[in-house]
Design a protein around this motif. Structure first.
Motif, PDB file in Angstrom:
ATOM      1  N   THR A   1      19.305  24.171  16.231  1.00  9.23           N
ATOM      2  CA  THR A   1      19.946  22.881  15.969  1.00  9.23           C
ATOM      3  C   THR A   1      19.028  21.736  16.354  1.00  9.23           C
ATOM      4  N   ILE A   2      18.415  21.882  17.528  1.00  4.95           N
ATOM      5  CA  ILE A   2      17.538  20.830  18.035  1.00  4.95           C
ATOM      6  C   ILE A   2      16.390  20.586  17.063  1.00  4.95           C
ATOM      7  N   ILE A   3      15.820  21.669  16.555  1.00  5.74           N
ATOM      8  CA  ILE A   3      14.708  21.527  15.612  1.00  5.74           C
ATOM      9  C   ILE A   3      15.188  20.815  14.348  1.00  5.74           C
ATOM     10  N   GLY A   4      16.355  21.224  13.863  1.00  8.39           N
ATOM     11  CA  GLY A   4      16.900  20.588  12.669  1.00  8.39           C
ATOM     12  C   GLY A   4      17.032  19.087  12.861  1.00  8.39           C
ATOM     13  N   LEU A   5      17.539  18.709  14.025  1.00  6.77           N
ATOM     14  CA  LEU A   5      17.697  17.290  14.339  1.00  6.77           C
ATOM     15  C   LEU A   5      16.363  16.580  14.358  1.00  6.77           C
ATOM     16  N   GLN A   6      15.387  17.239  14.993  1.00  5.04           N
ATOM     17  CA  GLN A   6      14.084  16.608  15.163  1.00  5.04           C
ATOM     18  C   GLN A   6      13.430  16.308  13.827  1.00  5.04           C
ATOM     19  N   VAL A   7      13.573  17.227  12.882  1.00  7.49           N
ATOM     20  CA  VAL A   7      12.914  17.012  11.594  1.00  7.49           C
ATOM     21  C   VAL A   7      13.417  15.710  10.973  1.00  7.49           C
ATOM     22  N   SER A   8      14.739  15.535  10.995  1.00  6.05           N
ATOM     23  CA  SER A   8      15.303  14.313  10.437  1.00  6.05           C
ATOM     24  C   SER A   8      14.791  13.096  11.192  1.00  6.05           C
ATOM     25  N   ARG A   9      14.788  13.210  12.513  1.00  7.04           N
ATOM     26  CA  ARG A   9      14.332  12.112  13.351  1.00  7.04           C
ATOM     27  C   ARG A   9      12.869  11.775  13.092  1.00  7.04           C
ATOM     28  N   LEU A  10      12.038  12.841  13.035  1.00  6.78           N
ATOM     29  CA  LEU A  10      10.598  12.623  12.921  1.00  6.78           C
ATOM     30  C   LEU A  10      10.225  12.014  11.574  1.00  6.78           C
ATOM     31  N   ILE A  11      10.890  12.479  10.518  1.00  4.34           N
ATOM     32  CA  ILE A  11      10.572  11.903   9.207  1.00  4.34           C
ATOM     33  C   ILE A  11      10.883  10.422   9.201  1.00  4.34           C
ATOM     34  N   GLY A  12      12.025  10.054   9.796  1.00 10.96           N
ATOM     35  CA  GLY A  12      12.383   8.642   9.871  1.00 10.96           C
ATOM     36  C   GLY A  12      11.346   7.846  10.639  1.00 10.96           C
ATOM     37  N   SER A  13      10.988   8.374  11.815  1.00 10.86           N
ATOM     38  CA  SER A  13      10.037   7.637  12.644  1.00 10.86           C
ATOM     39  C   SER A  13       8.657   7.614  12.005  1.00 10.86           C
ATOM     40  N   ALA A  14       8.312   8.684  11.282  1.00 10.54           N
ATOM     41  CA  ALA A  14       6.989   8.761  10.667  1.00 10.54           C
ATOM     42  C   ALA A  14       6.766   7.579   9.739  1.00 10.54           C
ATOM     43  N   VAL A  15       7.823   7.158   9.071  1.00  9.32           N
ATOM     44  CA  VAL A  15       7.707   6.027   8.157  1.00  9.32           C
ATOM     45  C   VAL A  15       7.142   4.818   8.889  1.00  9.32           C
ATOM     46  N   VAL A  16       7.654   4.575  10.101  1.00 14.13           N
ATOM     47  CA  VAL A  16       7.204   3.404  10.844  1.00 14.13           C
ATOM     48  C   VAL A  16       5.815   3.644  11.446  1.00 14.13           C
ATOM     49  N   VAL A  17       5.622   4.837  11.965  1.00  8.80           N
ATOM     50  CA  VAL A  17       4.333   5.136  12.597  1.00  8.80           C
ATOM     51  C   VAL A  17       3.195   5.091  11.568  1.00  8.80           C
ATOM     52  N   GLU A  18       3.494   5.555  10.368  1.00  4.67           N
ATOM     53  CA  GLU A  18       2.474   5.479   9.312  1.00  4.67           C
ATOM     54  C   GLU A  18       2.040   4.043   9.078  1.00  4.67           C
ATOM     55  N   ALA A  19       2.990   3.139   9.170  1.00  4.25           N
ATOM     56  CA  ALA A  19       2.641   1.728   8.963  1.00  4.25           C
ATOM     57  C   ALA A  19       1.687   1.262  10.045  1.00  4.25           C
ATOM     58  N   VAL A  20       1.903   1.734  11.284  1.00  2.00           N
ATOM     59  CA  VAL A  20       1.010   1.346  12.386  1.00  2.00           C
ATOM     60  C   VAL A  20      -0.396   1.870  12.132  1.00  2.00           C
ATOM     61  N   PHE A  21      -0.487   3.109  11.691  1.00  2.00           N
ATOM     62  CA  PHE A  21      -1.790   3.739  11.523  1.00  2.00           C
ATOM     63  C   PHE A  21      -2.374   3.533  10.126  1.00  2.00           C
ATOM     64  N   GLY A  22      -1.643   2.806   9.298  1.00  2.00           N
ATOM     65  CA  GLY A  22      -2.112   2.592   7.946  1.00  2.00           C
ATOM     66  C   GLY A  22      -2.353   3.874   7.189  1.00  2.00           C
ATOM     67  N   LEU A  23      -1.493   4.859   7.414  1.00  2.00           N
ATOM     68  CA  LEU A  23      -1.667   6.144   6.737  1.00  2.00           C
ATOM     69  C   LEU A  23      -1.022   6.089   5.354  1.00  2.00           C
ATOM     70  N   PRO A  24      -1.683   6.656   4.370  1.00  2.00           N
ATOM     71  CA  PRO A  24      -1.126   6.605   3.012  1.00  2.00           C
ATOM     72  C   PRO A  24      -0.063   7.672   2.783  1.00  2.00           C
ATOM     73  N   GLY A  25       1.027   7.576   3.520  1.00  2.00           N
ATOM     74  CA  GLY A  25       2.120   8.537   3.344  1.00  2.00           C
ATOM     75  C   GLY A  25       3.323   7.860   2.717  1.00  2.00           C
ATOM     76  N   LEU A  26       4.478   8.539   2.818  1.00  2.00           N
ATOM     77  CA  LEU A  26       5.709   7.990   2.252  1.00  2.00           C
ATOM     78  C   LEU A  26       6.051   6.658   2.900  1.00  2.00           C
ATOM     79  N   GLY A  27       5.751   6.549   4.188  1.00  2.00           N
ATOM     80  CA  GLY A  27       6.098   5.343   4.931  1.00  2.00           C
ATOM     81  C   GLY A  27       5.454   4.112   4.334  1.00  2.00           C
ATOM     82  N   SER A  28       4.131   4.185   4.177  1.00  2.15           N
ATOM     83  CA  SER A  28       3.480   2.995   3.644  1.00  2.15           C
ATOM     84  C   SER A  28       3.889   2.770   2.188  1.00  2.15           C
ATOM     85  N   LEU A  29       4.214   3.850   1.478  1.00  2.27           N
ATOM     86  CA  LEU A  29       4.691   3.693   0.097  1.00  2.27           C
ATOM     87  C   LEU A  29       5.971   2.858   0.078  1.00  2.27           C
ATOM     88  N   VAL A  30       6.906   3.217   0.962  1.00  5.76           N
ATOM     89  CA  VAL A  30       8.185   2.513   0.934  1.00  5.76           C
ATOM     90  C   VAL A  30       8.031   1.096   1.482  1.00  5.76           C
TER      91      VAL A  30
END
Ligand SMILES: Nc1ncnc2c1ncn2[C@@H]1O[C@H](COP(=O)(O)OP(=O)(O)OP(=O)(O)O)[C@@H](O)[C@H]1O
Ligand SMILES: [Mg+2]
Lengths: 344, 314, 290
Positions: free
Chosen positions: B243-272
Motif C-alpha cells: 500500500t505504501i509503495i502504491g501511495l508513493q508512486v502517486s505522490r512522487l509523480i506529482g512532486s516530480a512535476v515540480v522538481v523537474e521544473a527546478v532542474f529544468g528536466l525535459p519530462g512531463l513536468g516541464s511539458l505541463v
C-alpha cells in the motif's frame, strides 16, 4: 388451524380486552452478505396486556433484543403485524405514530453506550421531549429534572457527562429518559445485566416502584431466569428466534411444558423451591440462526428428541390452561393436561 | 487460474475508476473560462478560424457525443494536437514520459532504501531515544517541500562540490549517460522526502506486527531477534508495505512535476508547465490523463500483488 | 482491499500509529505555530517596509542592518515580504483546507450515514479523484481556469477533500450503529437536525480536526509548489512560494535567499505534523482511562 393451536386470547373466549401490544407472526430477517439472510426473529406471536409485566427469556443470540427493536421500528420487520391496542401500527397516520412512539419507550441493554458521550445527562434525558416537541420549551427542563428525581438522580448529576457516572447512575439516567414522555409500555432490554448483583436489586426495585407510580406496562427482557421470575407476571421463552413456551410465571416455574424451559429452570434451582429437580445440562452451542435446524429448532440439543422432531415443526399448543408450549412430545413427557384433557 | 481471477477482479474495480477519471479530465476542459475556441485560437482569430476550431473540437455537438469522440480517440492513442505547435499531444507526452517514469523509479528506490530500514529500526526500538530521533527527523523530512530540497542539493552538490550536473541537462535521447547523471539530484530530492514518509508508515506497520502473538511465540522459541524482525515481522508487513509503495508512486509523480521544473528536466513536468504558460489546453489535459493512468496502473499492480500475497483474499 | 483503497489517505498513509517525538519538539511546534499565527495577525504592525516597495538602487543585497534578509531583484525588503508572505500563504492554505472540509464533511457523512447508492456514487468519485496525483490535478485545474491563488487553492481543496470524505465516512459508519444513535431513533429522532447534527457529527469530527493540521501542512507545500510554477499568487504579491520562486531565479547571485522561505515552510509544516501527532495521541482512547 385447530382449536388447540389458537392463541391464548381467542382460546380464553375473547373476554379480555385487546392486548396493549401484540405481535402477530412477526419475522425479522437481516441481509448478511450475498443473498443470505439471517432470521433473527421467526414468526413470533406475542401479547402484552395493560398493566402486566411480561418477561422474555432466552439465551444470548436468541433474538430478544431484535424483538424489542422490531417493536420500536429499529429492526426491519419482513413479515407479520404489530398491533397497538388492537390496531395495526403500519396503518397509523402521523398523529397516531407519534402517539405510539411516545407510548412505547425502551431502556437499552448497555447503559454506557446508550448515552451520547458528548451530552450531559440532563440534555440526554430531555431530548425525547425536544424531538417530539412536547410541551413548551421551558417546561421540558422541569419535566426532565422531575424524571431524574423519580429515578433517584440529583440535579448535580444531571449536569455531568456519561463517563462521569457509575454504571447504576447511567442506567437510572437511561430509565429517566425512557420515562419523560410518560410511556405506557416500557421495554427493558437486559436492563440489569451489566450491573453487579447489589445494583441489580436496586434497579429492579426502582422499576417495580416506577411501574406503580407511572402506571407502566413492562416488557422485561433477560437471559437471567431468576430476575424474570421475580419480576414478571407472565413469561415467554424464546429459542433461536421463536417463542417455545408462553405461560404465567407460576405455571411456567412450577410445571414447565417444554424441555428447553425445563432445562433453563433446572439451572436455576432457587427459582423453583417446590420440586426436587435434577439439573439438566444443555450440551452444545445454540445453532446459528443463519442455518437453523429443520423441524423443532431445539432438537439438536434436546435430550428427549426423537426422529420426528427433526422433521416436523411444532406449533404453540395449549398444554395446560393458559399455558402454551411448542413441543411435539409435551403430552408424552409431561402428561395429558389442560384443555386437551377437557376435550377428551 | 487463481492469478487470472485475481487479475480479473482487480481490473473490474480499476476500469470504472478509470472511466470516471476520464470524465473528470474531460470536464476539466469545460472549465476553460469563456469560449474554448477563443481561448484556443487567441482573441484575434478570424471567425472562420473559430468556426473551424469548434467543428474540429466538436464543440457544436452535445456534451456526451464530445466525450465519446474524445475518449474513443484517447483510447486509440490520439489525444489531439498541441494548438501551438500542431504536434500530436501523444507524441509529445511519449517523448517526455520515459524521463519522468525513470525519475519516479529512481526516487522510489531512494525512498525505499532510506525509509524501509529506518522504519524497521525505529519500530524495533519503539519509544526509545533512537526512535524519537528517527521519527522526528522523518517528520522534518516530510515537512520539506521537495523542490526546495532540490535547490539545496543543487547548491551543495552541484554549485559547491561540482559532483553532479546542475539544472538544464541534456535529454535522455541526446546523451543518455549525462542525462542519467542529471537525474541523481532530483531523485534524491524526491526520494528523501518519500523515504521520510515510508519510514513513518513502515514504523507503524511494524509496531503493530512486533506486538503480534506470533512474534511472541518466535521470541519464546528463542529465534534470533534480527531474524524475527527482518524475516517474519517484515514479511507480515508486506501488505501495508505494498500500500505504501502504491501511495508513493502517486505522490512522487506529482512532486516530480515540480522538481523537474527546478532542474529544468525535459519530462512531463516541464511539458505541463510550458503548456500552462502557453495555454495549450490539449497538452494539459493529456498530461493529467496520462498521470492518472500511470497511477491507476500501479495501483492495479499493487492490488494484484496484494491479492496474490494475501491467502485470505481469493 | 481494492486497487482504489490503495490510493486511500494519500496525505497520511495507511495508518497513523502514535508517534512520540519527545516533549521538546512538541513544545517547539506549538511555539512555532503561535509565532506564525502572530505574524499572520500582526503583519501590518511588524513589517518594517511596504512589501511591494521597489528600490532599484538596492537590488539583490545581502543581509544588512537595514535589510536583515537582504533585498530581492527589485530591491524589495525580504523581511517585509516574508512577513506579508506568511499571511498570504497561511490564509491560502486555510482557504484550501476550509474548502476540503466543506466538501468532505457533508459528503463523508452522507456516504457513511445514507450508505447504499449515495455511498457507492460518492466513493466512486472519490476513487477517481484519488487516482490523480494531487498536485498534477491541481495544476491541471488551475492551468485551465487561469493562474490565480484563489483558483489554485480551491483546486488544492478539491483534491484534498477525498481524504476527509474517507475519514468521515469510516467514522460515521462506526458511530451510526452505536446504541445512543439507536436510542435517539427509538424516540423518533431522524434527519439532519435531530440526529446527524446533534449526535453523529460531534462524535465523528475529532479525527477530522487532527487531519486539518496535517492537511494544512500539505496545503502550505501545495501553495509553494503552485506559486513556484507561477500558477499561484501573482506578482507583486508576496507569499512563501512566490518569494522562493523569485529567489530561485537569481540563486546563482544570492543563493542564501532561497533558504529563508524554505525554512519557513519546512518549520511550519513540521510543527503542524508534530501537533497533529500530539493531538492524535491525546485523543487516543487507549491512552486515557474510561
Ligand atoms: N443488524 C444485524 N444484522 C445482522 N444480524 C443481526 C443484527 N442484529 C442482530 N443480529 C443477529 O440476530 C440474532 C439475534 O440477536 P439479538 O441481539 O436479538 O439477540 P439477543 O437475544 O438480544 O442476545 P443477547 O442476550 O446477547 O443480547 C443474533 O444471531 C445476531 O447475530
Ligand atoms: Mg440483546
Amino acid at each position: 388451524m385447530s382449536a388447540l393451536q389458537k392463541g391464548p386470547d381467542e382460546a380464553a373466549g375473547g373476554e379480555r380486552r385487546a392486548p396493549l401490544l401484540e405481535l402477530r407472526q412477526v419475522s425479522v430477517r437481516y441481509p448478511v452478505g450475498g443473498r443470505r439472510r439471517l432470521t433473527a426473529v421467526d414468526a413470533v406471536d406475542l401479547r402484552v396486556h395493560e398493566g402486566e409485566t411480561l418477561g422474555i427469556i432466552g439465551e444470548s443470540g436468541s433474538g430478544k433484543s431484535t424483538i424489542a427493536r422490531a417493536v420500536l421500528g429499529l429492526a426491519p420487520v419482513s413479515s407479520g403485524k404489530l398491533l397497538w391496542q388492537g390496531e395495526d401500527v403500519s396503518g397509523f397516520d402521523r398523529a397516531q405514530r407519534r402517539e405510539f412512539v411516545q407510548a412505547v419507550q425502551m431502556v437499552f441493554q448497555d447503559p454506557h453506550s446508550a448515552l451520547d458521550p458528548r451530552r450531559t445527562i440532563a440534555q440526554s434525558v430531555r431530548e425525547p421531549l425536544d424531538v417530539m416537541r412536547r410541551g413548551v420549551r421551558g417546561s421540558r427542563q422541569e419535566v426532565a429534572m422531575q424524571a431524574l428525581a423519580d429515578v433517584g438522580l440529583t440535579a448535580e448529576i444531571a449536569g455531568r457527562y456519561p463517563h462521569q457516572l457509575s454504571g447504576g447512575q447511567k442506567q437510572r439516567a437511561n430509565i429517566a429518559r425512557a420515562l419523560v414522555t410518560r410511556p405506557r409500555l416500557l421495554i427493558c432490554d437486559e436492563s440489569v445485566a451489566a450491573l453487579d448483583v447489589a445494583l441489580q436489586a436496586e434497579i429492579l426495585n426502582l422499576l417495580q416502584d416506577l411501574k406503580v407510580n407511572y402506571q407502566l406496562t413492562i416488557m422485561f427482557i433477560s437471559h437471567d431466569l431468576s430476575v424474570v421470575a421475580h419480576l414478571a407476571d407472565r413469561m415467554n421463552v424464546v429459542y433461536l428466534g421463536q417463542v417455545v413456551e408462553d405461560a404465567t410465571t407460576t405455571s411456567m416455574v412450577d410445571q414447565p411444558r417444554h424441555p428447553y424451559s425445563e432445562a433453563l429452570l433446572s439451572a436455576q434451582p432457587h427459582v423453583n423451591l417446590h420440586e426436587e429437580t435434577n439439573r439438566i445440562v444443555l450440551t452444545g452451542d445454540i445453532p446459528s440462526p443463519l442455518d437453523p435446524p429443520p423441524g423443532c429448532r431445539f432438537h439438536t440439543r434436546c435430550q428427549h428428541a426423537i426422529d420426528r422432531c427433526a422433521t416436523t415443526t411444532p406449533e404453540l399448543t395449549e398444554a395446560l390452561p393458559d399455558h402454551w408450549a411448542a413441543c411435539l412430545r409435551t403430552e408424552e413427557l409431561y402428561g395429558l393436561t389442560g384443555r386437551a384433557k377437557e376435550l377428551i | 487460474m487463481r492469478v487470472l481471477r485475481v487479475v480479473g477482479t482487480s481490473l473490474l474495480t480499476a476500469v470504472p475508476t478509470l472511466i470516471l477519471a476520464t470524465f473528470i479530465v474531460f470536464f476539466m476542459q469545460r472549465l476553460i473560462p469563456g469560449d474554448p475556441a477563443v481561448a484556443l485560437a487567441g482573441e484575434y482569430a478570424t471567425p472562420e478560424r473559430l468556426a473551424e476550431i469548434r467543428a474540429d473540437l466538436g464543440l457544436d455537438q452535445p456534451m456526451l457525443v464530445q466525450y465519446w469522440d474524445w475518449i474513443r480517440n484517447a483510447f486509440t492513442g490520439n489525444l489531439g494536437a498541441s494548438f501551438l505547435s500542431g504536434q500530436p499531444v501523444t507524441e509529445q507526452i511519449l517523448s517526455r514520459l520515459p524521463l519522468t517514469l525513470l525519475l519516479t523509479l529512481f526516487a522510489l528506490i531512494v525512498a525505499v532504501v532510506i525509509g524501509l530500514p529506518t522504519g524497521v529500526w525505529a519500530a524495533q526500538n519503539a519509544e526509545s531515544r533512537l526512535d524519537r530521533f528517527l521519527t522526528t527527523s522523518a517528520t522534518l523530512g516530510l515537512a520539506m517541500p521537495n523542490f526546495w530540497l532540490g535547490m539545496m542539493l543543487i547548491i551543495v552538490f552541484s554549485m559547491g562540490l561540482g559532483l553532479f550536473p546542475g539544472p538544464g541537462g541534456p535529454s535522455l535521447q541526446d546523451d543518455p549517460a549525462e542525462a542519467l547523471r542529471g537525474l541523481v539530484l532530483p531523485a534524491m530530492a524526491l526520494g528523501l522526502v518519500g523515504g521520510a514518509e515510508i519510514c513513518r508508515q513502515v514504523r507503524s506497520a511494524m509496531i503493530e506486527n512486533l506486538g503480534a502473538d506470533y512474534v511472541r511465540t518466535h521470541r519464546a522459541k528463542a529465534l534470533p531477534e534480527s531474524r524475527i524482525v527482518w524475516l517474519h515481522a517484515l514479511k507480515n508487513s508486506s501488505l501495508p508495505f505494498a500500500t505504501i509503495i502504491g501511495l508513493q508512486v502517486s505522490r512522487l509523480i506529482g512532486s516530480a512535476v515540480v522538481v523537474e521544473a527546478v532542474f529544468g528536466l525535459p519530462g512531463l513536468g516541464s511539458l505541463v508547465v510550458d503548456a500552462t504558460n502557453q495555454r495549450d489546453y490539449a497538452v494539459i489535459q493529456g498530461v493529467v490523463l496520462v498521470a492518472a493512468v500511470v497511477v491507476l496502473f500501479t495501483n492495479t499492480l499493487v492490488d494484484i500483488s496484494y491479492r496474490l500475497l494475501d491467502p485470505r483474499i481469493s | 482491499m481494492t486497487a482504489i483503497i490503495v490510493a486511500a489517505d494519500s496525505f497520511v498513509g495507511p495508518s497513523r500509529e502514535r508517534f512520540s517525538s519527545g516533549r521538546a519538539p512538541v513544545v517547539a511546534s506549538y511555539v512555532i505555530l503561535a509565532i506564525v499565527l502572530a505574524v499572520v495577525v500582526s503583519a501590518d504592525l511588524i513589517a518594517p517596509y511596504d512589501p511591494n516597495k521597489q528600490d532599484l538602487d538596492a537590488i539583490l543585497l545581502g543581509p544588512s542592518a537595514a535589510h536583515p534578509f537582504g533585498t530581492d531583484d527589485l530591491g524589495r525588503d525580504l523581511v517585509s515580504r516574508m512577513i506579508y508572505g506568511t499571511r498570504v500563504s497561511v490564509l491560502a492554505a486555510g482557504q484550501a483546507v476550509a474548502i476540503a472540509v466543506l466538501i468532505g464533511v457533508p459528503l463523508g457523512l452522507a456516504a457513511g450515514y445514507v450508505g447504499k447508492a449515495a455511498d457507492l456514487v460518492i466513493m466512486r468519485v472519490v476513487d477517481a479523484v484519488m487516482s490523480f496525483p494531487a498536485i498534477v490535478l491541481a495544476i491541471g485545474i488551475t492551468a485551465t481556469l487561469g493562474p490565480d491563488i484563489t483558483t489554485a487553492m480551491t483546486a488544492v481543496g478539491v483534491v484534498m477533500a477525498p481524504t476527509i470524505i474517507r475519514l468521515m465516512r469510516a467514522q460515521t459508519m462506526s458511530v451510526k450503529g452505536a446504541t445512543f444513535v439507536e436510542a435517539a431513533r427509538s424516540f423518533g429522532a431522524r434527519g439532519v437536525r435531530r440526529l446527524i447534527l446533534p449526535h453523529i457529527l460531534p462524535n465523528v469530527i475529532q479525527p477530522v480536526l487532527v487531519q486539518i493540521a496535517i492537511l494544512m501542512g500539505f496545503a502550505l507545500i501545495a501553495e509553494a509548489s503552485l506559486s513556484f510554477l507561477q500558477l499561484g499568487v501573482q506578482p507583486p504579491t508576496a507569499s512563501w512560494g512566490s518569494v522562493l520562486s523569485r529567489a530561485y531565479t537569481f540563486f546563482d547571485q544570492t543563493p542564501m535567499q532561497i533558504f529563508i522561505p524554505g525554512i519557513a515552510i519546512a518549520l511550519t509544516v513540521f510543527a503542524l505534523n508534530i501537533i497533529g501527532d500530539d493531538v492524535q495521541r491525546r485523543l487516543d482512547p487507549k491512552r486515557k482511562g474510561r
